[in-house]
Scaffold this motif. Structure first.
Motif, PDB file in Angstrom:
ATOM      1  N   PRO A 168      80.760  54.900  75.059  1.00 53.28           N
ATOM      2  CA  PRO A 168      79.440  54.702  75.662  1.00 53.28           C
ATOM      3  C   PRO A 168      78.394  55.700  75.145  1.00 53.28           C
ATOM      4  O   PRO A 168      78.522  56.916  75.337  1.00 53.28           O
ATOM      5  N   ALA A 169      77.347  55.174  74.523  1.00 60.77           N
ATOM      6  CA  ALA A 169      76.267  56.038  74.038  1.00 60.77           C
ATOM      7  C   ALA A 169      75.495  56.667  75.187  1.00 60.77           C
ATOM      8  O   ALA A 169      74.874  57.726  75.028  1.00 60.77           O
ATOM      9  N   ASP A 170      75.540  56.014  76.365  1.00 63.07           N
ATOM     10  CA  ASP A 170      74.808  56.527  77.522  1.00 63.07           C
ATOM     11  C   ASP A 170      75.634  57.524  78.333  1.00 63.07           C
ATOM     12  O   ASP A 170      75.245  57.917  79.440  1.00 63.07           O
ATOM     13  N   ALA A 171      76.784  57.963  77.805  1.00 65.42           N
ATOM     14  CA  ALA A 171      77.547  59.028  78.458  1.00 65.42           C
ATOM     15  C   ALA A 171      76.859  60.364  78.201  1.00 65.42           C
ATOM     16  O   ALA A 171      76.195  60.563  77.182  1.00 65.42           O
ATOM     17  N   ASP A 236      72.758  53.777  64.295  1.00 62.83           N
ATOM     18  CA  ASP A 236      72.851  52.361  64.692  1.00 62.83           C
ATOM     19  C   ASP A 236      74.155  52.050  65.422  1.00 62.83           C
ATOM     20  O   ASP A 236      74.496  50.897  65.671  1.00 62.83           O
ATOM     21  N   GLY A 237      74.927  53.090  65.785  1.00 59.83           N
ATOM     22  CA  GLY A 237      76.143  52.912  66.561  1.00 59.83           C
ATOM     23  C   GLY A 237      77.389  52.664  65.744  1.00 59.83           C
ATOM     24  O   GLY A 237      78.485  52.564  66.303  1.00 59.83           O
ATOM     25  N   THR A 238      77.262  52.569  64.421  1.00 59.23           N
ATOM     26  CA  THR A 238      78.442  52.362  63.584  1.00 59.23           C
ATOM     27  C   THR A 238      79.106  53.700  63.259  1.00 59.23           C
ATOM     28  O   THR A 238      78.503  54.761  63.391  1.00 59.23           O
ATOM     29  N   LEU A 239      80.370  53.622  62.805  1.00 60.81           N
ATOM     30  CA  LEU A 239      81.133  54.822  62.514  1.00 60.81           C
ATOM     31  C   LEU A 239      80.586  55.510  61.264  1.00 60.81           C
ATOM     32  O   LEU A 239      80.411  54.881  60.209  1.00 60.81           O
TER      33      LEU A 239
END
Length: 418
Positions: A168-171, A236-239
């Motif tokens: 979760p990016a919102d953690a 962009d959320g990718t590894l």
């Protein structure tokens, strides 16, 4: 032709038509026999005596149609087999050292000792290696009875773990989440490892591992010797990258006595979203969404069944998910299959008329394919056999009338000379 010649012709006809009726009777009796090959009667004229006073007759012989294809009929048993095309199964009369025979009757069943048998005959095949290739060549000498009970499941230590999950990016930085993975040691023992995911900075996480425990237990069954894995994501959320790269989990000191483990962690392609990603969970209580976790280890498994492929591959299935080819069933061909010597139970033996057998992998070299779950039906056509029966009956009746007429003529001759 003399009167005696007429008698000889009638007698030969009676014998020939009796033989024809015998063949018809055998064919009709076996109209439901698996892989039975209907035979027919061939008639040949016979001339005896000199040119000036010769008498005619007939000789009957049985003509085999061993090479004729029967219809394939579906069966409920996966060990029932049928060959579509030319060739024969190779069987033996004994588990070891028995005589080799051939058959098209594929009603094989697994007997109490695990062998594929039919009517006391053992189906022969080539034992294969882990890649499904015959281990001792493809000669007749390397054929062995197919024993499915002798094949045991293999075990395998986990060497690769592949993960698809969203962190979760919102953690918040300092938030931690726990998930678990299962791995197998080299003895096939199942172990559970708790994975702790801690967000250490924006777009950065740490993946750490607790010592493994036996499934259902709490005491450590080994010691994790690798360092935590640092995971960084792109905007962009990718590894983006892992440290170390590639990521690895190593375990030593298994209490089961297994060898140390080195497990590669496949966390996805860098710059792609096919493994770990970091997107907002959209929840007031952020969480890790696990899509899939797969690993390549195997626990010991029990045999659940076998299947036979078109190329003769005998595949064993185990309850641990493992499946592998354990034997290859060959197909034997002959220069003259109709010259084989027929025996009971649909068994044939080589003869000087058939020539020697040649072994092939099913579906190669112009030989037939093997159909598991099917049986070959009898080639008897009942309508044809009834027609032949009536023809034989009429010819036999006509020949018997000749005997009666000849007898009366002999009586007249005897009365004339008295």
């Amino acid at each position: 032709m003399s009167l005696m010649g007429a008698l000889n012709s009638a007698i030969s006809s009676l014998y020939a038509q009796s033989q024809a009726l015998s063949n018809v009777s055998s064919n009709l009796a076996n109209s439901q026999t698996t892989a039975y090959k209907a035979s027919s009667t061939s008639f040949t004229s016979l001339v005896a005596g000199t040119t000036s006073s010769s008498s005619g007759g007939v000789v009957a012989s049985t003509r085999s149609s061993v090479s004729e294809q029967g219809l394939l009929v579906s069966s409920s048993s996966s060990t029932h087999l049928a060959i579509e095309g030319s060739g024969f199964f190779v069987v033996s009369s004994e588990v070891s050292g028995g005589q080799t025979y051939y058959t098209r009757n594929g009603e094989f069943e697994i007997d109490a000792n695990g062998y594929l048998t039919n009517g006391g005959y053992y189906l022969l095949g080539w034992a294969t290696d882990a890649s499904g290739n015959p281990v001792a060549g493809t000669s007749e000498a390397s054929l062995v009875p197919i024993d499915v009970d002798s094949v045991k499941s293999s075990v395998g230590a986990t060497s690769n773990v592949t993960m698809q999950a969203n962190l979760p990016a919102d953690a918040a930085v300092g938030d931690s989440f726990d998930t678990t993975i299962e791995v197998y040691d080299s003895l096939g023992t199942t172990n559970t490892i708790t994975v702790t995911w801690t967000k250490t900075d924006a777009n950065t996480w740490e993946m750490s591992f607790a010592d493994p425990t036996l499934a259902g237990g709490t005491a450590a069954s080994g010691t994790v010797t690798s360092t935590p894995v640092t995971i960084t994501f792109n905007s962009d959320g990718t590894l983006a990258v892992t440290d170390p790269s590639p990521a690895e989990l190593t375990i030593a000191g298994w209490t089961t006595g297994a060898a140390d483990s080195a497990i590669a962690l496949n966390l996805g392609t860098l710059g792609a979203a096919n493994g770990l990603t970091q997107y907002a969970s959209g929840s007031t209580d952020p969480y890790i969404a696990i899509q899939s976790i797969t690993q390549d280890g195997l626990a010991y498994g029990a045999l659940t069944g076998v299947e036979i492929g078109a190329d003769g591959s005998v595949t064993a299935f185990f309850d641990n998910g493992e499946q592998r080819v354990i034997y290859k069933i060959p197909v034997a061909t002959f220069p003259n299959a109709n010259g084989l010597t027929e025996m009971s139970n649909g068994i044939y033996a080589r003869s000087s008329y058939s020539g020697n057998s040649t072994l092939h992998l099913a579906g190669t070299g112009g030989v037939g394919t093997i159909n598991g779950g099917y049986l070959e039906a009898s080639t008897t056509d009942t309508s044809t056999e009834f027609s032949r029966m009536l023809t034989a009956q009429q010819a036999y009746s006509a020949a018997s009338q000749i005997l009666s007429a000849s007898n009366e003529m002999f009586q007249s001759l005897m009365q004339a000379v008295r």
